[in-house]
Write a protein that holds these residues in place. Structure first.
Motif, PDB file in Angstrom:
ATOM      1  N   PRO A   1     -48.757 -47.923 -23.335  1.00 19.13           N
ATOM      2  CA  PRO A   1     -49.447 -48.934 -22.534  1.00 19.13           C
ATOM      3  C   PRO A   1     -48.672 -50.230 -22.317  1.00 19.13           C
ATOM      4  O   PRO A   1     -48.866 -50.885 -21.294  1.00 19.13           O
ATOM      5  CB  PRO A   1     -50.728 -49.194 -23.330  1.00 19.13           C
ATOM      6  N   SER A   2     -47.801 -50.588 -23.254  1.00 16.51           N
ATOM      7  CA  SER A   2     -47.163 -51.887 -23.081  1.00 16.51           C
ATOM      8  C   SER A   2     -46.116 -51.838 -21.973  1.00 16.51           C
ATOM      9  O   SER A   2     -45.519 -50.812 -21.695  1.00 16.51           O
ATOM     10  CB  SER A   2     -46.518 -52.320 -24.399  1.00 16.51           C
TER      11      SER A   2
ATOM     12  N   THR B   1     -40.647 -45.840 -35.997  1.00 12.71           N
ATOM     13  CA  THR B   1     -41.183 -47.183 -36.213  1.00 12.71           C
ATOM     14  C   THR B   1     -42.634 -47.069 -36.665  1.00 12.71           C
ATOM     15  O   THR B   1     -43.295 -46.079 -36.408  1.00 12.71           O
ATOM     16  CB  THR B   1     -41.095 -47.999 -34.923  1.00 12.71           C
TER      17      THR B   1
ATOM     18  N   SER C   1     -52.248 -53.348 -27.211  1.00 18.74           N
ATOM     19  CA  SER C   1     -51.328 -52.747 -28.168  1.00 18.74           C
ATOM     20  C   SER C   1     -50.645 -53.852 -28.955  1.00 18.74           C
ATOM     21  O   SER C   1     -50.302 -54.898 -28.399  1.00 18.74           O
ATOM     22  CB  SER C   1     -50.286 -51.917 -27.414  1.00 18.74           C
TER      23      SER C   1
ATOM     24  N   GLU D   1     -51.220 -49.856 -35.423  1.00 22.92           N
ATOM     25  CA  GLU D   1     -52.499 -49.860 -34.721  1.00 22.92           C
ATOM     26  C   GLU D   1     -53.454 -48.833 -35.297  1.00 22.92           C
ATOM     27  O   GLU D   1     -54.630 -48.850 -35.001  1.00 22.92           O
ATOM     28  CB  GLU D   1     -52.303 -49.622 -33.222  1.00 22.92           C
TER      29      GLU D   1
ATOM     30  N   ARG E   1     -38.132 -56.288 -28.939  1.00 19.37           N
ATOM     31  CA  ARG E   1     -39.346 -55.484 -29.131  1.00 19.37           C
ATOM     32  C   ARG E   1     -40.034 -56.014 -30.382  1.00 19.37           C
ATOM     33  O   ARG E   1     -39.386 -56.197 -31.407  1.00 19.37           O
ATOM     34  CB  ARG E   1     -38.997 -54.017 -29.313  1.00 19.37           C
TER      35      ARG E   1
ATOM     36  N   ILE F   1     -43.359 -55.580 -33.030  1.00 20.80           N
ATOM     37  CA  ILE F   1     -44.517 -54.809 -33.488  1.00 20.80           C
ATOM     38  C   ILE F   1     -45.251 -55.683 -34.500  1.00 20.80           C
ATOM     39  O   ILE F   1     -44.689 -56.072 -35.525  1.00 20.80           O
ATOM     40  CB  ILE F   1     -44.088 -53.474 -34.140  1.00 20.80           C
TER      41      ILE F   1
ATOM     42  N   VAL G   1     -41.924 -47.945 -28.667  1.00 19.10           N
ATOM     43  CA  VAL G   1     -43.002 -48.666 -28.007  1.00 19.10           C
ATOM     44  C   VAL G   1     -43.932 -47.650 -27.374  1.00 19.10           C
ATOM     45  O   VAL G   1     -43.492 -46.770 -26.652  1.00 19.10           O
ATOM     46  CB  VAL G   1     -42.433 -49.600 -26.917  1.00 19.10           C
ATOM     47  N   SER G   2     -45.196 -47.767 -27.661  1.00 13.38           N
ATOM     48  CA  SER G   2     -46.141 -46.814 -27.089  1.00 13.38           C
ATOM     49  C   SER G   2     -46.324 -47.100 -25.596  1.00 13.38           C
ATOM     50  O   SER G   2     -45.935 -48.138 -25.091  1.00 13.38           O
ATOM     51  CB  SER G   2     -47.466 -46.900 -27.814  1.00 13.38           C
TER      52      SER G   2
ATOM     53  N   ARG H   1     -47.770 -53.810 -29.835  1.00 15.36           N
ATOM     54  CA  ARG H   1     -46.340 -53.708 -29.521  1.00 15.36           C
ATOM     55  C   ARG H   1     -46.075 -54.441 -28.220  1.00 15.36           C
ATOM     56  O   ARG H   1     -46.874 -54.383 -27.301  1.00 15.36           O
ATOM     57  CB  ARG H   1     -45.947 -52.252 -29.340  1.00 15.36           C
ATOM     58  N   PHE H   2     -44.926 -55.057 -28.156  1.00 17.89           N
ATOM     59  CA  PHE H   2     -44.620 -55.851 -26.976  1.00 17.89           C
ATOM     60  C   PHE H   2     -43.124 -55.835 -26.771  1.00 17.89           C
ATOM     61  O   PHE H   2     -42.353 -55.844 -27.728  1.00 17.89           O
ATOM     62  CB  PHE H   2     -45.119 -57.284 -27.214  1.00 17.89           C
ATOM     63  N   THR H   3     -42.707 -55.760 -25.513  1.00 22.21           N
ATOM     64  CA  THR H   3     -41.278 -55.804 -25.235  1.00 22.21           C
ATOM     65  C   THR H   3     -41.031 -56.848 -24.156  1.00 22.21           C
ATOM     66  O   THR H   3     -41.850 -57.034 -23.265  1.00 22.21           O
ATOM     67  CB  THR H   3     -40.770 -54.466 -24.684  1.00 22.21           C
TER      68      THR H   3
END
Lengths: 157, 654
Positions: free
Chosen positions: A100-101, B80, B339, B84, B324, B326, A97-98, B341-343
């Motif tokens: 910013p999140s 991964t 982004s 983006e 997580r 993507i 996960v980059s 991506r989200f968790t």
């Protein structure tokens, strides 16, 4: 780099260092472990974090051989495993996960569950240990350990 | 279970049973009190065996992580995807960088270093052409300027042609060779290319190489599909190697503990066994999420920011401790805000949403499935799956540009659809008078001549013919290259945009236009005119697979493409090849079409940021492109260049 996990990892690492800092070899192992953990987070290197864990194991070994009380060694071991496990998770999150999140939620969930699991494991281990040694039976402990290991390896994937 | 594990299982069961018996009835053990060797030997043996086991476990662990990338023994998951970003396109200068890589410190020991000789010959030929164009001197003068090194102020560039192929090294260069892998000859070649390129283009060219050549190393996956691979499965599980690391540490400490009879080390082993046991019984997370994806605009204009909203719901009965996600952003779209991506951690029945923005660019962008990664609370089990919401597409059409350009050869009359052809026949405008031939229509017999002289003659008129134009867009793999630092738009996009402009301009003049893709991914549209056809061309250029953002993987078959064009079009059809002319195959194709009798012209867009500088590799490519344009022009083929890197500094077209 996920701050919560890295912070928890470094704090527990420092805790382990304080607990085992009774002689020069254990102090060296602990300091090396903390430094490698910090470097691992800075460089985002799994190898360095693993090295930190190994240095802590070395420190624990010397602490045990130096005749430290089993309960203290166990506490240091729990802190070490938490530091290493949470540290590895931090690296995994950083890779997947980059920045910013928001990752605080899963980091907290993992850190808390990791602390609970390892503390519970240590408590059970300590209970078995006290029970068997209380009856003066090193043989029973050795037999149980050997049996558990063999079963783990045999039933493993 | 394999046969080798069965004895281990039996040993485990017997030992455990014995331990439990000793605990339940301690008197069993007290009856057996060995002394002397009988007392120490079992401990020493047991300790050594356990230590050996730790070593074996450690070795197999290390070996499996380094060689086996299978699903269960896998320890280091691959990186991964990074959807983006745009796909990794090769930089224009990479081929030159690879060529320089072939020149190393070691090949100076060869008797005839062929890579060096060929590079110098090629660059000398290029220098001759470039200096002839820019200096307007005779060939002899240029040769002597190259031989003496007076053609440039850059001493390294001059030394490339004056010095030896294997230069004698000074002490400083010898010292430098200790840490720099680049040979002196290669450095001089870079400087020579930069000096030559600076003479022909307005964009500054620096001697440095920007392109990193990492042979044998494929770039990390960008799109979710690429990461997932071609397999059909929708979920796969991995187990982290952390548990086995704990087992190794516990075994090592346990071995030492048994050898030295240290209780605290045995206690640590108990702890390790319990942790490893927990890892064995921990179950992988059952994943049951449903996802949704919504765009605020589905057909935006280019440059518009489109907000993508993703909703995730836990439809299972268990809490997801570590989820997580993507999102599968299409290759052409770039995330500008937020982004993909989200968790989160999700309790059953709960829903979470997140948003991010993408910038719309021309094309038909179909979103890929999302990658969902879940872990159990301890993070030991990792399960990843592809989750597909309802298909989402973003279609962005090119706007009509006001400046119309027509790339075809101007030999038609301005009348709509009519061209004054060389052929004589029926028509309205007088062409010539000839002898009567049987079968000539009576209406065209020159009756006045017949009355005057008694001979039959026939009047010919200019025959009106419709010009048809076929626009051939070069979108081979070779055109998916980028120019400039951090550029992520391949040159093929400029060709597609130019093809759009050319065909729209022609259709404005009612000239029938067809479309063909010079690519392994075929696309063919026969020349026609009209509003429906205009829409068809726009749709094809936006949505067809041949004009996709991802480069084609297959090789281009030039002969097959030529056959397709020659079979389906008459030679009267004019062909406009839109190509950045990045390699000789494009030139070859144009010349083959010319040889087949078509009226061919080339439209060669080559955009580059005006302020940016080019690397030596890119300078080489620009020089080579200039050579190709010159070759085509000297063969009588119109080449129209539209760029800031005008290679010949002449008019727009020759």
């Amino acid at each position: 780099m996920p701050r919560v996990s890295a912070g928890v990892s470094l704090i527990t690492g420092l805790g382990a260092l304080v607990v085992i800092a009774v002689s020069i070899p254990t102090l060296v192992g602990g300091v090396l472990g903390v430094c490698l953990l910090a470097a691992g987070f800075f460089r985002q290197s799994r190898l360095l974090v693993d090295g930190g864990g190994a240095a802590f194991v070395g420190g624990l070994m010397f602490a045990g051989l130096a005749g430290m009380a089993p309960s203290l060694v166990l506490i240091a071991a729990v802190l070490t495993v938490i530091a290493w496990d949470v540290g590895r998770t931090a690296l995994g999150i950083a890779a997947e996960v980059s920045d910013p999140s928001a990752t605080i939620r899963i980091e907290l969930v993992h850190a808390v569950s990791s602390i609970v699991v390892f503390t519970a494991g240590a408590t059970i281990g300590y209970a078995v240990f006290v029970r068997t040694l209380g009856q003066g039976s090193v043989w029973a402990l050795a037999a149980l350990l050997a049996g558990a290991f063999a079963l783990l390896i045999a039933l493993g994937s | 279970m394999t046969g080798s594990r069965r004895p281990l299982l039996v040993v485990g069961l017997v030992a455990s049973l014995l331990g439990v018996c000793l605990l339940v009835a301690p008197t069993l053990g007290s009856g057996f009190t060995p002394t002397g060797v009988g007392r120490t030997a079992p401990f020493a043996l047991g300790g050594v065996v356990v230590l050996l086991l730790a070593g074996v476990y450690f070795l197999t662990d290390v070996l499996s992580s380094s060689t086996d990338q299978g699903d269960d023994a896998e320890t280091q998951p691959p990186e991964t995807p990074t959807p983006e970003r745009r796909p990794h396109y090769e930089s224009l200068g990479e081929s030159f960088a690879r060529r320089l890589d072939g020149i190393s410190w070691t090949d100076r020991r060869e008797a005839a270093p062929t890579a060096r000789i060929r590079l110098r010959d090629d660059l000398r030929e290029m220098a001759r052409r470039a200096l002839t164009d820019s200096d307007h001197r005779s060939r002899n003068e240029i040769e002597s300027r190259l031989d003496t090194g007076t053609w440039t102020a850059d001493s390294d560039a001059a030394a490339f042609f004056t010095g030896d192929i294997v230069p004698e090294l000074s002490i400083r260069q010898r010292l430098r060779s200790l840490w720099s892998p680049e040979a002196v000859f290669a450095r001089r070649a870079r400087h020579a290319v930069a000096a030559l390129a600076n003479r022909t283009t307005n964009t500054p060219v620096v001697p440095a190489l920007r392109e990193g050549t990492t042979p044998g190393q494929s770039p990390p996956p960008v799109s979710v599909r690429e990461y997932w691979g071609p397999n059909d499965e929708t979920a796969r599980e991995r187990r982290a190697s952390r548990a086995s690391d704990v087992v190794v540490a516990a075994l090592a400490l346990g071995g030492l503990g048994i050898l030295t009879l240290t209780p605290s080390l045995l206690l640590l082993t108990t702890f390790g066994v319990i942790v490893a046991g927990y890892a064995r019984v921990a179950t992988p997370p059952t994943e049951s999420v449903s996802v949704s994806r919504a765009l605020d605009i589905e057909t935006p204009a280019p440059g518009t920011e489109v907000t993508v909203t993703i909703g995730i719901e836990n439809t299972g009965s268990e809490t997801l401790a570590d989820l997580r996600v993507i999102d599968g952003v299409p290759p052409g779209l770039r995330v500008t805000e937020g982004s993909p991506r989200f968790t989160t951690a999700l309790r059953p029945g709960k829903k979470a949403t997140f948003t991010y923005c993408v910038e719309a660019v021309p094309g038909h962008h179909a979103f890929e499935p999302m990658l969902a990664i879940t872990r159990d609370v301890t993070g030991l089990h990792r399960r990843e799956s592809l989750v597909e919401p309802a298909p989402t597409t973003l279609t962005c059409h090119r706007p009509r540009r006001p400046a119309a350009i027509a790339g075809h050869r101007r030999r038609t009359t301005p009348l709509p659809g009519a061209s004054r052809s060389n052929a004589a026949g029926a028509g309205v405008e007088f062409h010539s008078v000839r002898e009567y031939r049987r079968g000539d229509p009576l209406s065209r017999v020159h009756w006045k001549q017949r009355a005057k002289t008694g001979e039959f003659t026939t009047i010919d008129f200019d025959e009106s013919r419709l010009t048809r134009v076929l626009v051939a867009v070069d979108t081979r793999r070779e055109t998916y290259r980028t120019v400039g630092r951090d550029a992520d738009t391949p040159l093929a996009r400029a060709s597609i945009a130019a093809a759009h402009d050319v065909s729209m301009a022609l259709l404005d003049e009612q000239i029938p236009v067809g479309l063909v893709a010079v690519s392994p991914r075929s696309c063919w549209l026969a020349p026609q005119a009209g509003a429906t056809h205009r829409a068809r061309i726009r749709t094809l250029l936006t949505e067809d697979d041949a004009f996709d953002w991802t480069p084609p993987t297959a090789d281009f078959d030039a002969e097959h493409a030529l056959r397709v064009i020659t079979r389906q079009t008459q030679t009267a059809t004019q062909i406009v090849v839109v190509s950045p002319l990045l390699d000789d195959q494009a030139v070859q194709l144009v010349r083959s079409l010319d040889a087949h009798g078509y009226a061919v012209s080339v439209h060669s867009p080559f955009p580059a940021e005006e302020s940016a500088s080019l690397s030596a590799g890119e300078g080489y490519a620009v020089l080579m492109r200039g050579v190709r344009i010159k070759t085509l022009r000297s063969a009588g083929i119109h080449v129209r260049t539209a760029d800031t890197l005008e290679p010949t500094r002449r008019g727009e077209s020759s």
